[in-house]
Design an enzyme around this catalytic site. Structure first.
Site, PDB file in Angstrom:
ATOM      1  N   GLU A 193     -36.317 -37.867  85.538  1.00 29.59           N
ATOM      2  CA  GLU A 193     -36.507 -38.604  84.287  1.00 29.59           C
ATOM      3  C   GLU A 193     -37.411 -39.818  84.431  1.00 29.59           C
ATOM      4  OE1 GLU A 193     -33.346 -38.789  81.277  1.00 29.59           O
ATOM      5  OE2 GLU A 193     -31.969 -38.211  82.889  1.00 29.59           O
ATOM      6  N   LYS A 243     -34.847 -31.560  71.256  1.00 31.76           N
ATOM      7  CA  LYS A 243     -33.792 -31.861  70.280  1.00 31.76           C
ATOM      8  C   LYS A 243     -34.279 -31.634  68.849  1.00 31.76           C
ATOM      9  CE  LYS A 243     -31.400 -35.222  73.217  1.00 31.76           C
ATOM     10  NZ  LYS A 243     -30.993 -36.649  73.391  1.00 31.76           N
ATOM     11  N   HIS A 274     -25.387 -22.609 105.502  1.00 34.09           N
ATOM     12  CA  HIS A 274     -25.079 -21.181 105.434  1.00 34.09           C
ATOM     13  C   HIS A 274     -26.093 -20.408 104.598  1.00 34.09           C
ATOM     14  CE1 HIS A 274     -21.028 -21.611 107.288  1.00 34.09           C
ATOM     15  NE2 HIS A 274     -21.161 -22.842 106.813  1.00 34.09           N
TER      16      HIS A 274
END
Length: 329
Positions: free
Chosen positions: A216, A323, A232
Site C-alpha cells: 500500500e 469499490k 517443507h
C-alpha cells in the site's frame, strides 16, 4: 498529513489508544464463550492476525480471522465476534457481521463511525469508537489495542497487555533514532527488488503487516512465508526465477530455538541465489514489545521505499476504483 507523520506518531497513538480502551464502557458477559472470530480486512483487520499470535499461549479459546463476506458454520451463541472496520463501511465485514447476528453470536464492534457505529448504537452492542478520517492502515495502533481491551472485558486474557504496551511505548521512544536509521538502510537494500519476508512461527501477523505496508505505501509486490512451514515447500523453490529478489528475516530472541537454527540454515541455502539478505532483530523482552518494534520498523521501511519509488504512500486510487465498480452492481 503525510504517511511519515502517521508513522512518527506511532507511540503517541498507542498511548492514546490505551486511554480510549481504559475509558470504554463495555458490558460484562454471562455466556460461556467457546471461540473468537475477528471480522476485518486490510488495515482494519490486520490487528486480528497479530493479536491471534500474541494471545495463543494465554487464551484457551481459538481465534479465527474472517476476511470475507461469509462466515464459518461453527459460529453460534457461544462465539465472540469482534467486527473491526475503521471506516465502519467495509462491505465484507458488514456482510459477515449480519450473518453472525443471525447466529445469535456475542457481538463487539471497533470502528470510527459509519454503518457499524450506527448498527452498534441501534442494537446496544459493545463497541469502542476510535478517531476517524484517516487511512485505516495508519491507525493500526488504535484497533490493535482495542482488541486487547475487548478480549480482557470478556475474561479471555489478563490485563498484562497494558504494562507490555506501556513498556513498548518507552522502548520505541528510546530507540526512535536507531529504528529510523535501520529502516532507511533496509529500504535501500530492498529498493528495485521483490522483497521476500520470512518470520518464525508466532510472528506471521508481523510479516503480513509488513507485506501490506509494502503493497500500500511503497506500491510494490512482495510475499511472505513462515518458518518452519516454508522449510517443507518454498525452500525448494530457490532454484529458478530467483533474479532480483531480496530477503528479510524478522528475528526475535524468543523465537523457538529450533526455528532459530532453521533460519541460519535457510540463510546458507538462500545465499547461493541472492546475496541481498537482511536480518532484523527486535528489541524488548516480551512478545508485544517484539511485535510492536518490528511493526514500527516495517512501517518506516515502507515509507522510505515510497520516497525512493517516487509514489504517494497515502494514495489508493486503484482500491477506490474497485469499490466504485462494485457499488455499480
Amino acid at each position: 498529513m503525510k504517511m511519515c507523520d502517521y508513522v512518527s506518531s506511532y507511540s503517541d497513538q498507542l498511548e492514546e489508544a490505551l486511554n480510549i480502551g481504559k475509558n470504554s464502557n463495555l458490558r460484562s458477559n454471562s455466556k460461556k464463550l467457546q471461540n473468537i472470530v475477528v471480522c476485518g480486512l486490510g488495515g482494519s483487520g490486520i490487528g486480528g492476525n497479530i493479536v491471534k499470535d500474541i494471545i495463543a499461549k494465554e487464551s484457551s479459546l481459538p481465534l479465527l480471522s474472517v476476511k470475507n463476506y461469509d462466515i464459518p458454520k461453527f459460529i453460534d451463541s457461544n462465539t465472540l465476534v469482534i467486527a473491526s472496520s475503521y471506516s465502519g463501511n467495509t462491505e465484507e465485514t458488514i456482510s459477515a457481521l449480519e450473518k453472525c447476528v443471525k447466529k445469535n453470536a456475542e457481538i463487539a464492534i471497533i470502528t470510527s463511525g459509519g454503518k457499524l457505529k450506527k448498527f452498534a448504537e441501534k442494537h446496544n452492542y459493545n463497541h469502542i469508537i476510535v478517531p476517524g478520517n484517516h487511512p485505516p492502515r495508519a491507525m493500526f495502533a488504535y484497533s490493535f489495542v482495542q482488541l486487547f481491551y475487548v478480549l480482557y472485558n470478556y475474561n479471555i486474557i489478563s490485563d498484562s497487555f497494558k504494562e507490555n504496551i506501556k513498556n513498548s511505548i518507552s522502548l520505541l521512544n528510546e530507540k526512535n533514532k536507531k529504528i529510523k536509521e535501520q529502516a532507511k538502510f533496509i529500504a535501500e537494500k530492498l529498493f528495485n527488488t521483490t522483497p521476500i519476508i520470512y518470520v518464525a512461527d508466532g510472528f506471521e501477523g508481523v510479516a503480513v503487516r509488513f507485506r501490506q505496508q509494502i503493497n500500500e505505501n511503497s506500491k510494490m509486490l512482495c510475499w511472505h512465508q513462515v518458518i518452519p512451514e516454508m522449510n517443507h515447500n518454498e525452500l525448494l523453490g530457490w532454484r529458478t526465477n530467483t533474479d532480483n529478489l531480496s530477503v528479510i528475516f524478522f528475528r526475535n530472541k524468543i523465537d523457538n530455538k529450533r526455528n532459530q537454527i532453521r533460519i541460519d540454515i535457510n540463510k546458507s541455502v538462500i545465499s547461493k541465489y541472492t546475496k541481498n539478505i537482511i536480518e532484523v532483530w527486535s528489541e524488548g523482552e516480551t512478545l508485544i514489545e517484539n511485535t510492536l518494534y518490528h511493526i514500527h520498523l516495517g512501517d518506516w521501511v515502507s515509507w522510505y521505499l515510497s520516497e525512493m519509488n517516487e509514489v504517494d504512500a497515502i494514495e489508493i486510487d486503484v482500491i477506490n476504483y474497485l469499490k466504485i465498480e462494485l457499488a455499480k452492481i
